[in-house]
Design an enzyme around this catalytic site. Structure first.
Site, PDB file in Angstrom:
ATOM      1  N   ASP A   1      -1.711 -18.243  15.044  1.00 18.50           N
ATOM      2  CA  ASP A   1      -1.492 -19.457  14.260  1.00 18.50           C
ATOM      3  C   ASP A   1      -1.698 -19.106  12.795  1.00 18.50           C
ATOM      4  O   ASP A   1      -2.488 -18.221  12.469  1.00 18.50           O
ATOM      5  CB  ASP A   1      -2.471 -20.562  14.673  1.00 18.50           C
ATOM      6  CG  ASP A   1      -2.157 -21.158  16.031  1.00 18.50           C
ATOM      7  OD1 ASP A   1      -0.967 -21.216  16.389  1.00 18.50           O
ATOM      8  OD2 ASP A   1      -3.095 -21.574  16.724  1.00 18.50           O
TER       9      ASP A   1
ATOM     10  N   ASP B   1       4.800 -24.279  17.480  1.00 13.66           N
ATOM     11  CA  ASP B   1       4.167 -25.601  17.561  1.00 13.66           C
ATOM     12  C   ASP B   1       4.984 -26.648  16.806  1.00 13.66           C
ATOM     13  O   ASP B   1       5.150 -27.778  17.275  1.00 13.66           O
ATOM     14  CB  ASP B   1       2.749 -25.558  16.982  1.00 13.66           C
ATOM     15  CG  ASP B   1       1.821 -24.619  17.732  1.00 13.66           C
ATOM     16  OD1 ASP B   1       2.052 -24.386  18.934  1.00 13.66           O
ATOM     17  OD2 ASP B   1       0.863 -24.109  17.114  1.00 13.66           O
TER      18      ASP B   1
END
Length: 152
Positions: A111, A126
């Site tokens: 991330d 995402d």
């Protein structure tokens, strides 16, 4: 064709961005990008959304495979037709596959996107999943909105 193109572009963009982050940033490093509104912070998430279920992320790869199989099943049955659902399912599948690749290869998901000062950390997969979900909601609201507007 829109479904396949969208899914493929999401997977390529997601994996390319994650590779750039892993190759050029140190774990935990933060780079401000847009005056506090966006920053890149390299984080490895071994869990699920919002860093929940840490250490159990590899099981979500199984969930992703089941989800992708379900989308292909419903596409084959003709249930997911039209540009809106084609794009939505392409975004959802591309995002699911992008994160599943990380879970299988690295046992965690890279991330790096932080929006605002209180935002969570995410990646392009995402974002694609969120965008696909919004398009599904739009599809579901399309007919009821047409009926409401037709009454006026």
């Amino acid at each position: 064709m829109l479904f396949y193109l969208t899914a493929l572009l999401v997977i390529i963009a997601d994996q390319g961005a994650k590779w750039l982050v892993r190759s050029n940033m140190l774990l935990g490093e933060t780079i401000p990008v847009w005056s506090g509104r966006l920053q890149f912070t390299y984080y490895e998430n071994s869990g699920a959304a919002f860093s929940s279920f840490q250490g159990f992320g590899q099981y979500f790869a199984i969930v992703a495979v089941v989800f992708v199989a379900a989308v292909f099943y419903y596409r084959h049955k003709g249930e997911l037709r039209g540009p809106l659902l084609e794009a939505a399912s392409g975004l959802l599948v591309g995002g699911a596959v992008g994160n599943a690749i990380d879970r299988v290869i690295y046992r965690q998901v890279t991330d790096f996107l932080v929006f605002g000062s209180r935002g969570g950390i995410m990646n392009l997969a995402d974002l694609a999943i969120n965008a696909g979900g919004l398009l599904v909601v739009l599809h579901l609201l399309k007919e009821p909105l047409k009926r409401v507007l037709a009454r006026r």
